[in-house]
Design an enzyme around this catalytic site. Structure first.
Site, PDB file in Angstrom:
ATOM      1  CG  ASP A 123      -1.911   1.191   1.205  1.00 37.15           C
ATOM      2  OD1 ASP A 123      -2.133   1.761   0.125  1.00 37.15           O
ATOM      3  OD2 ASP A 123      -2.420   1.550   2.283  1.00 37.15           O
ATOM      4  NE  ARG A 264       0.403  12.024   5.538  1.00 40.28           N
ATOM      5  CZ  ARG A 264      -0.252  10.878   5.341  1.00 40.28           C
ATOM      6  NH1 ARG A 264       0.157   9.767   5.921  1.00 40.28           N
ATOM      7  NH2 ARG A 264      -1.314  10.836   4.574  1.00 40.28           N
ATOM      8  CG  ASP A 266      -1.198   6.618   7.520  1.00 44.94           C
ATOM      9  OD1 ASP A 266      -1.526   7.364   6.593  1.00 44.94           O
ATOM     10  OD2 ASP A 266      -1.465   5.396   7.561  1.00 44.94           O
ATOM     11  CD  GLU A 308      -4.037  10.350   6.000  1.00 47.14           C
ATOM     12  OE1 GLU A 308      -4.452  10.272   4.839  1.00 47.14           O
ATOM     13  OE2 GLU A 308      -4.001   9.375   6.763  1.00 47.14           O
ATOM     14  CG  HIS A 375       0.281   9.843  -0.996  1.00 50.30           C
ATOM     15  ND1 HIS A 375      -0.046  10.873  -0.141  1.00 50.30           N
ATOM     16  CD2 HIS A 375      -0.057   8.698  -0.352  1.00 50.30           C
ATOM     17  CE1 HIS A 375      -0.548  10.350   0.968  1.00 50.30           C
ATOM     18  NE2 HIS A 375      -0.555   9.042   0.876  1.00 50.30           N
TER      19      HIS A 375
HETATM   20  C1  GLC Z   1      -3.378   7.063   4.548  1.00 46.70           C
HETATM   21  C2  GLC Z   1      -2.451   7.157   3.355  1.00 46.70           C
HETATM   22  C3  GLC Z   1      -2.923   6.224   2.280  1.00 46.70           C
HETATM   23  C4  GLC Z   1      -2.995   4.811   2.825  1.00 46.70           C
HETATM   24  C5  GLC Z   1      -3.807   4.753   4.130  1.00 46.70           C
HETATM   25  C6  GLC Z   1      -3.645   3.456   4.854  1.00 46.70           C
HETATM   26  O1  GLC Z   1      -4.644   7.513   4.256  1.00 46.70           O
HETATM   27  O2  GLC Z   1      -2.386   8.475   2.900  1.00 46.70           O
HETATM   28  O3  GLC Z   1      -2.092   6.282   1.162  1.00 46.70           O
HETATM   29  O4  GLC Z   1      -3.570   3.959   1.893  1.00 46.70           O
HETATM   30  O5  GLC Z   1      -3.401   5.752   5.029  1.00 46.70           O
HETATM   31  O6  GLC Z   1      -2.465   3.408   5.567  1.00 46.70           O
END
Ligand code: GLC
Length: 634
Positions: A123, A264, A266, A308, A375
Site C-alpha cells: 500500500d 505525520r 497516518d 492525517e 499521493h
Molecule cells: C493514509 C495514506 C494512504 C494509505 C492509508 C492506509 O490515508 O495516505 O495512502 O492507503 O493511510 O495506511
C-alpha cells in the site's frame, strides 16, 4: 517524589519537561488503561531513555524551538512531498538533490513511507513490517540520519509518516499472532468467528469498498478473523492494549531520534475501535493524540505532529485540541483541496467562498497544510448539505466531477482515472496530477499550443490560490514542472500497484524534462518560475503572514473568487477566475492605486476584468496622516 524518583533532586531538563505534563499524562493514561500504572511507569522510563539517546544537535534544536514554539507558523514555510524512489532512487539520491529543493524554496520535505514493507503488499509503504528498518532499496538508518543532518544544515525540516493504525501482516507481531501466541493476538483484533465482526460491520463504513471490501479478513493460517480496515494485509492495531501504545510510542521516538522534525500521524481517526460506532474519531483517539503531544514535548519538543485527518471540517478541527491541551500542531486542509477541484469543474466559486469563510473564522493559531494534490486520490467530501440549496445532490454531483476529470464531460480537457469505483454507493474517487487535471496532458498529446497556454494559466491560477491561503503550502513533487499522469503502473509486475490507480500520479520524477525549467518560455519554465515568483512574494509581503486578517469578498460574478488579506497598513486583494472566459469582478476597493504583485501593473480596483482562468494579487499600503490616508504602494 513522583514517577520512580524522577523529581527528587535538582531537576534535569528531562525532569522539568516531564513534570510539566506528568499529572495530565498519568491521568489520561490511567483513565484509558485502568490499573496499568506499572506500564505507565515503564513508559516514563522509556521516555527518559529516548531523551538520553537524542543527539546533542537535535537537543539544541529542541531548545531553540521550545523558545520559539511557533517557528512553523512562518509565511516562509514551503513544503514538498515525494516518494524517495520515484524522486531519486534512494535516500542518498535525495541527499544529492538538496539544492533542487532550495531552488524550489522548499524548507519542509515530506518523505513518503520508507520503512520495510513487503513487496506486492505494501500500500505504497503504508503496511510496515519493521519500524526500525528502512526498505533495502532506499538505504539505511545511517543514510536517513545523514540526510537529516544535511537537510538541517540547509534549513530544511524532514517529515515522515508514522503508520500507527496498522502493521503489515509480515510484522513480527503479526507472525507471532498467527503462530498462536495470545499476547500478540491481543495486539490486534482477532476473532474465532464472525459474530463480533458482524456487529462492527453494522456501523463501520468501508475505506476501500472495491479494492478491499469489508473490515475483516479470514486467516486460513490460524482459522481466525482479523480486523483490516484498509487492505487485508494491513492489520489494525488494538490501542485498547497499553502494550501496543507503549511499543508504538517507542517506535515513533526511535524514528524521531534519527533526525525527524515532523511526524505525520497516518490515518489517525481510525486508531480506536468500538462496536456500535463508525470506529472513526472516537474520544479515545483524542486522548491518545493528546498523550502523543505531551510525549513529544517531554522527549523532543522540537518535533511537530501532523494529523492525517481526511474528514469534513467539523471532524478535522478537534484534532488541534484546545489552547490549554493541544493535540496536533498541524492538519491537512482537505476540504478546501477537494472544494478547489469542484470549483475547477463547475466554474462556480460559491462553495469555495463558503469553505474559505469557515477556515478564515478559525483561530489563527491553527496551522493548516494546504495542497492541490498529494499521493492519494481525491475523495469528493464536499459540504453537500450546503450545496443542496443549489439543487446539487451527492451521487449525481460525484458522477459529474468524476466524468469531468476523466475528460468525459463536454469541454473538459482533464485527464484522470477513477479510484475505488463503488457501484453501490456511487462513491468513486479520482486520481491524476495537477497538470493532467488542468489539461496539460491533453494539450501536449494534441500538440495544441493554445490549449497548452490555457492549461498553464489554470495551473498558475490554482497555485496563486494555494499560496494566498494561510498555512503551509505543500507541493506534490513533480507539480512544479507540470508533470503529467504516468500510466506505466498498469504494467507493474506487482499486483497491488497494477490495480491501484493512485500510482497514476505517483510516477517517477521526470529528471529528463526538469532541465527545461531553465529554458525561457518552455512549459516547465513557465510553471516553475511562476510558482517561484509567487513564493518569493509570499515571503516578502507582510499580508501573507499567518497573523493577517483574511476574508472573502463578494464579486457578484460566480466565476471569480476574491480574497483579502490585511496586516496593519498593508493589504492584498486577490482575484481568481475559475472559468475559461474573461470575467468581471464587480468590486470597489476605493479610489486607491493597487499594484498587481504578479505583473507589476497598477490600477484602481473597480469593475476588474480577470482573464480566462487568470488571477491577480493586488497590493497596497498606506499611512495614517491627520486622520486621512496617505497612499504608499511600494
Ligand atoms: C493514509 C495514506 C494512504 C494509505 C492509508 C492506509 O490515508 O495516505 O495512502 O492507503 O493511510 O495506511
Amino acid at each position: 517524589m513522583k514517577c520512580g524518583g524522577f523529581f527528587m533532586n535538582k531537576q534535569t531538563e528531562f525532569e522539568r519537561r516531564l513534570s510539566r505534563h506528568y499529572d495530565e499524562l498519568k491521568w489520561l493514561y490511567c483513565e484509558l488503561y485502568p490499573g496499568r500504572e506499572d506500564l505507565f511507569h515503564q513508559l516514563c522510563t522509556m521516555l527518559e531513555g529516548f531523551y538520553n539517546d537524542r543527539k546533542p544537535a537535535w537537543k539544541t534544536l529542541d531548545r531553540k524551538r521550545e523558545k520559539d514554539p511557533e517557528w512553523f507558523h512562518s509565511q516562509k514555510m514551503v513544503g514538498m512531498m515525494l516518494y524517495i524512489d520515484a524522486f531519486r532512487d534512494n535516500l542518498k539520491g535525495v541527499e544529492s538533490k538538496l539544492d533542487y529543493f532550495l531552488d524550489c524554496n522548499v524548507n519542509y520535505l515530506h518523505l513518503m513511507p520508507f520503512l520495510e514493507t513487503p513487496r506486492g503488499m505494501s500500500d505504497g509503504g503504508y503496511a510496515v513490517s519493521d519500524y526500525r528498518k528502512i526498505q533495502e532499496n532506499l538505504g539505511t538508518m545511517e543514510d536517513l540520519a545523514a540526510l537529516s543532518k544535511k537537510c538541517h544544515s540547509k534549513g530544511i525540516s524532514l517529515c515522515m509518516d508514522f503508520v500507527m493504525n496498522h502493521t503489515s501482516q509480515e510484522h513480527e507481531w503479526a507472525k507471532r499472532a498467527v503462530a498462536g501466541e495470545r499476547e500478540y493476538q491481543d495486539r490486534y483484533f482477532f476473532f474465532d468467528n464472525f459474530d463480533i465482526p458482524a456487529q462492527y460491520e453494522k456501523t463501520c463504513p468501508q475505506v476501500f469498498p472495491t479494492t478491499a471490501p469489508g473490515n475483516f479478513t479470514w486467516l486460513d493460517s490460524c482459522h481466525k478473523f482479523v480486523m483490516t480496515t484498509f487492505y487485508p494485509y494491513q492489520w489494525d492495531l488494538n490501542y485498547a492494549n497499553p502494550v501496543v501504545f507503549n511499543e508504538m510510542t517507542a517506535n515513533m521516538l526511535y524514528l524521531v531520534n534519527q533526525g525527524i522534525d515532523i511526524v505525520r500521524i497516518d490515518a489517525v481517526p481510525y486508531i480506536w475501535k468500538q462496536i456500535g460506532t463508525t470506529c472513526r474519531n472516537l474520544p479515545q483517539v483524542h486522548t491518545i493524540v493528546r498523550m502523543m503531544r505531551m510525549i513529544t514535548e517531554i522527549v523532543c519538543p522540537g518535533v511537530l505532529l501532523l494529523g492525517e485527518v481526511v474528514m469534513e471540517p467539523s471532524k478535522v478541527v478537534p484534532y488541534f485540541g484546545t489552547l490549554e491541551k493541544p493535540e496536533c500542531h498541524m492538519l491537512y486542509n482537505v476540504t478546501t483541496m477537494a472544494s478547489t477541484w469542484h470549483t475547477v469543474a463547475t466554474g462556480d466559486t460559491s462553495l469555495l467562498k463558503h469553505q474559505m469563510d469557515i477556515v478564515n473564522s478559525l483561530p489563527k493559531q491553527y496551522v493548516f497544510l494546504n495542497y492541490l494534490r498529494c499521493h492519494d486520490d481525491i475523495g469528493w467530501g464536499l459540504d453537500y448539505d450546503w450545496l443542496r440549496q443549489f439543487g446539487i445532490s451527492e451521487a449525481p454531483h460525484k458522477k459529474f466531477l468524476n466524468d469531468y476529470f476523466q475528460g468525459y464531460y463536454p469541454g473538459s480537457e482533464s485527464r484522470g482515472e477513477l479510484y475505488n469505483d463503488d457501484p453501490v454507493l456511487q462513491d468513486a474517487r479520482l486520481c491524476g496530477t495537477t497538470a493532467s487535471m488542468c489539461g496539460l496532458e491533453a494539450a501536449g498529446f494534441e500538440q495544441n499550443e493554445e490549449k497548452t497556454d490555457r492549461a498553464i494559466q489554470k495551473i498558475l491560477m490554482l497555485n496563486a490560490y494555494l499560496f494566498i491561503q494561510t498555512g503551509i503550502p505543500v507541493i506534490y513533487s513533480g507539480d512544479e514542472i507540470g508533470q503529467v499522469n504516468d500510466y506505466s503502473y498498469k504494467e507493474s509486475p506487482d499486483f497491488d500497484r497494477r490495480t491501484d490507480s493512485r500510482y497514476l500520479h505517483r510516477g517517477k520524477f521526470r529528471w529528463d524534462i526538469e532541465p527545461c525549467r531553465s529554458i525561457e518560455g518552455s512549459v516547465q519554465n513557465r510553471i516553475f518560475e511562476g510558482m517561484k515568483k509567487m513564493e518569493s512574494l509570499r515571503f516578502a509581503y507582510a499580508p501573507f503572514s499567518g497573523e493577517a486578517d483574511v476574508w472573502t469578498k463578494d464579486t457578484y460574478e460566480p466565476a471569480v473568487l476574491c480574497i483579502c488579506r490585511q496586516l496593519g497598513n498593508e493589504m492584498i486583494t486577490a482575484l481568481f477566475n475559475f472559468r475559461g472566459e474573461e470575467k468581471v469582478a464587480h468590486i470597489d476597493m476605493g479610489p486607491f492605486e493597487w499594484k498587481d504583485l504578479l505583473t507589476g501593473e497598477t490600477r484602481v480596483l473597480r469593475e476588474v476584468t480577470v482573464p480566462a482562468n487568470g488571477c491577480a494579487w493586488y497590493y497596497r499600503s498606506w499611512q495614517q496622516e491627520n486622520g486621512t490616508e496617505k497612499q504608499e504602494t511600494k
